[in-house]
Write an enzyme that holds these catalytic residues in place. Structure first.
Site, PDB file in Angstrom:
ATOM      1  N   ASN A   1       0.815  -1.372   0.739  1.00  9.57           N
ATOM      2  CA  ASN A   1      -0.312  -0.040   0.384  1.00  9.57           C
ATOM      3  C   ASN A   1       1.181   1.220  -0.128  1.00  9.57           C
ATOM      4  O   ASN A   1       1.598   1.540   0.911  1.00  9.57           O
ATOM      5  CB  ASN A   1      -0.806   0.377   1.179  1.00  9.57           C
TER       6      ASN A   1
ATOM      7  N   ARG B   1      -2.658  -1.806  -3.263  1.00 11.20           N
ATOM      8  CA  ARG B   1      -3.732  -1.282  -2.998  1.00 11.20           C
ATOM      9  C   ARG B   1      -3.703  -0.067  -3.815  1.00 11.20           C
ATOM     10  O   ARG B   1      -2.840   0.696  -3.851  1.00 11.20           O
ATOM     11  CB  ARG B   1      -4.214  -0.940  -0.936  1.00 11.20           C
TER      12      ARG B   1
ATOM     13  N   HIS C   1     -11.810   4.729   1.080  1.00 12.14           N
ATOM     14  CA  HIS C   1     -11.046   3.700   1.586  1.00 12.14           C
ATOM     15  C   HIS C   1     -12.279   2.335   1.809  1.00 12.14           C
ATOM     16  O   HIS C   1     -12.715   1.781   2.585  1.00 12.14           O
ATOM     17  CB  HIS C   1     -12.004   4.543   3.263  1.00 12.14           C
TER      18      HIS C   1
ATOM     19  N   ARG D   1      -6.020  17.299   5.275  1.00  4.96           N
ATOM     20  CA  ARG D   1      -6.723  17.739   4.442  1.00  4.96           C
ATOM     21  C   ARG D   1      -8.304  18.347   5.271  1.00  4.96           C
ATOM     22  O   ARG D   1      -8.502  18.138   6.038  1.00  4.96           O
ATOM     23  CB  ARG D   1      -7.856  16.679   3.940  1.00  4.96           C
TER      24      ARG D   1
ATOM     25  N   GLU E   1      -6.953  -3.481   5.461  1.00  7.26           N
ATOM     26  CA  GLU E   1      -6.997  -3.654   4.206  1.00  7.26           C
ATOM     27  C   GLU E   1      -5.409  -4.960   3.524  1.00  7.26           C
ATOM     28  O   GLU E   1      -6.059  -5.306   2.678  1.00  7.26           O
ATOM     29  CB  GLU E   1      -6.089  -2.177   3.878  1.00  7.26           C
TER      30      GLU E   1
END
Ligand code: ADP
Length: 398
Positions: free
Chosen positions: A8, A92, A180, A240, A378
């Protein structure tokens, strides 16, 4: 023994894991991450018991590239493999666009199509794809598989994907996608284990890490989500801004005189918790600070998260469960309690003791809404997709 690697690769970190393939089962063998790429990269890897098996620091070597770090990582992995043979690498990939949802074997045509999506995820997609290319150069024959972060939201209703802009933009791909997805897929799987019939019913899953979003799930399927066209929408995050009056963007460009690149850097890298606190993007650092700006950043994070959660309720028509996951969601009882307190009118109440110890279920017995903490994984989702693809397309891997 066959093994699978997951990667990832983000803008400032690379997460990796190694799984052994035991028949149809996967066993986590080792994993870790390289953090702070671009400033002072640090590599930590742990074995299945959680013991640190590799530590390496590149002190203040901002010049070291992702490719170089991956090369170092693979050189180390090669020394660790013993009798294990890596048969595939799962990645990913943040954006699959309108066309790609199911995991796919990466070939030249797919790489080219994913390159074309870079403008939709300028902060993440280039790093994801650079890792694929770096590994192709190192091990040209090793199958690499793309697992898309947008996939879990691929079946959102047409209305949930539409932005209120002239139709031509939607047709060009300017629409809501959601992100996500690998994390939400893991959560949906865990909910299905806990409640095989309904996967928890109408649930808001809150992925609160450096990046943060929420997903409205009905019986384990995404029906709405807070991130939209890009991973900038929705909740306030570490650096962000999250959802913002679009007029602010126009003002910054036309009145303040900022270039598009400057606005992009502002919204992705200098806003959120970091921008409001003027101190840090890290929730732990903000909790530890006595500065009023740090407290205000946390207050705004909670307010925005509550607002976004409430905005998902209409898509669900009510609420049966909330799931917290990722760095803040899994570890921060204060933030969880404050968000749940703000949503108490929906019928959720916490068990303070269970919340304090990050228990699996943290709602009080009489709470109508079941509130859970589920650690995300993940990497495991990617690894399972790789195994499924190996089984489905065995010949491609022989
Ligand atoms: P990423 O999105 O990069 O994977 P993580 O999921 O690791 O990020 O989340 C990072 C965030 O989680 C940081 O704000 C960090 O401060 C926060 N975090 C991690 N552990 C804790 C903790 N014990 N208490 C509060 N916040 C935590």
């Amino acid at each position: 023994m066959k093994a699978i690697v997951t990667l990832n690769a983000g803008s400032s970190s690379i997460k990796f894991a190694l799984y052994e393939l035991l028949g149809d089962n996967l066993r986590f063998d080792a994993g870790g991450k390289i953090e702070e790429i671009g400033t002072a990269p640090r590599l930590r890897a742990r074995n299945a018991e959680g013991d640190i098996i590799l530590e390496r620091d590149w002190l203040h070597d901002g010049g070291i590239s992702h490719e170089h770090l991956l090369e170092d990582l693979f050189a180390w992995a090669a020394t660790q493999l013993g009798d294990r043979e890596i048969v595939a690498i799962g990645h990913r990939i943040v954006h699959g666009g309108q066309n790609f949802a199911a995991p796919r074997l990466i070939d030249d045509a797919l790489l080219e199509a994913l390159d074309a999506l870079i403008p939709l995820a300028p902060l993440h997609q280039p790093h994801n794809l650079a890792a694929v290319r770096a590994l192709r150069a190192l091990a040209p024959d090793l199958p690499q598989i793309a697992c898309f972060d947008t996939a879990f939201h691929h079946d959102l209703s047409p209305l949930a994907t539409r932005l209120p802009l002239p139709r031509a933009f939607h047709d060009q791909g300017v629409r809501r996608y959601g992100f996500h997805g690998l994390s939400y897929e893991h959560i949906a799987g865990r909910l299905r284990e806990a409640d095989p019939g309904r996967a928890g019913g109408r649930v808001i899953a809150a992925h609160l890490g450096n990046g943060a979003s929420m997903c409205a799930m009905r019986e384990g399927k995404s029906v709405d989500t807070t991130m939209g066209f890009t991973a900038l929408d929705g909740l306030m995050m570490g650096t962000r801004s999250g959802a913002l009056d679009p007029g602010v963007v126009l003002h910054l460009q036309t009145q303040v005189g900022m270039s598009a690149q400057e606005v992009e850097a502002l919204l992705y890298k200098k806003s959120g918790l970091l921008g409001v606190s003027g101190l840090s993007s890290d929730m732990r650092t903000l909790h530890a600070s006595e500065a009023p700006e740090a407290a205000e950043a946390i207050d705004l994070f909670v307010r925005q998260a509550t607002r976004q959660a409430a905005a998902l309720i209409p898509a669900l028509g009510g609420l049966d469960g909330i799931v917290f996951t990722a760095g803040i969601g899994e570890n921060d009882p204060v933030i969880r309690a404050r968000i749940c307190e703000n949503l108490s009118w929906l019928g959720c109440g916490l068990d303070a003791e269970a919340n304090a110890r990050n228990a699996g279920v943290i709602s009080a017995e009489q709470s109508r809404v079941v509130v859970r903490v589920i650690p995300t994984d993940e990497e495991a989702v990617i690894a399972h997709h790789v195994v499924d693809l190996i089984k489905a397309e065995g010949s491609a891997f022989s």
